[in-house]
Design an enzyme around this catalytic site. Sequence first.
Site, PDB file in Angstrom:
ATOM      1  N   ASP A  19       0.025   5.008   0.891  1.00  0.00           N
ATOM      2  CA  ASP A  19      -0.472   6.092   1.889  1.00  0.00           C
ATOM      3  C   ASP A  19      -0.338   5.408   3.322  1.00  0.00           C
ATOM      4  OD1 ASP A  19      -1.153   7.987  -0.113  1.00  0.00           O
ATOM      5  OD2 ASP A  19      -3.241   7.227  -0.179  1.00  0.00           O
ATOM      6  N   ASP A  44       0.917  -1.150  -0.043  1.00  0.00           N
ATOM      7  CA  ASP A  44       0.006  -0.056  -0.064  1.00  0.00           C
ATOM      8  C   ASP A  44       1.045   1.395   0.039  1.00  0.00           C
ATOM      9  OD1 ASP A  44      -2.383   1.561   0.493  1.00  0.00           O
ATOM     10  OD2 ASP A  44      -1.633   1.780   2.408  1.00  0.00           O
TER      11      ASP A  44
END
Length: 210
Positions: free
Chosen positions: A11, A9
Site C-alpha cells: 500500500d 511494501d
Amino acid sequence: MNYKGVIFDLDGVICFTDELHYLAWKALADRLNIYFDREINNRMRGVSRMDSLDILLERADREYSVVEKEAFAAEKNAIYADSLRQMSEKDVSDDVRNTLKTLKERGVRIAVGSSSKNAPLILERIGLDEMFDAVSDGNGLEKSKPDLEVFLKAAERLGLSPAECLVVEDALSGIDAGVAGGFATAGIGAAASYDKADYKLEKLSDILSL
Ligand code: BG6
Ligand code: MG
C-alpha cells in the site's frame, strides 16, 4: 543493483491503496464525528488495522469497548474492500511495472512485505498475484510494523538473509521495521524524507541504480 532481493511494501509503494485506506477511515471518522486528516492518516501507514483504529480514536470524546472497536474496524474494512473491488491492472503505474520486470530480468528476487490482510485480494485485482517470488502479509502475522516480523518472513521465503535484501517503504513504521531487521531501506512518498532510510526515492525505478 547490489542486492539479491527486494522486499516491497504494497500500500503506497506498489499501488495507491494508501489513498483508499485514507478515504475509508475518513468516512468512519466523519460518521463518528471525530476529527481526521491526512497528517493523522500518515501515522497509520504500515500499522495494523486495529492499531490504526486506535490512532483514529485518540480524538474521540469517549472510550469504546472491544466489541465496538471490532465493529468499527469491520465497518472501515467493508468500505475499503468495496473500493478495492474497483481496482484493476490499470492501477499499477508503468514505472512500477517496468521496475518489477527489470529486477526479474536481472535475476533479483522480489517479495511483498505488507501489514495488510487484504494483500492477496489487492495483488489479484492489480494482476500481480503471480509476479512476486514471495508474499509476506498481515495474515498470520503476530506483530505489525514497526516490528521486523513481516520482513524477516519475506526474506526467509526468498531464501535470503536481511543483509542481502533492500526494503522499500512509504511508511516510517516500515523503515523502522527494516532497520530493526538489519535490512537496507529505501523511503518513497511519505517516507522519502525520513532520515533513518538509507536511500530516498523520487520514483520506484530509482532503486534500479542502487
Ligand atoms: C498497511 C497500510 O499496508 O496495511 C496500513 O499501510 C493498514 O494503513 C494496514 O492499516 C492493514 O491493512 P488491512 O488491509 O489489513 O486493513
Ligand atoms: Mg505502505
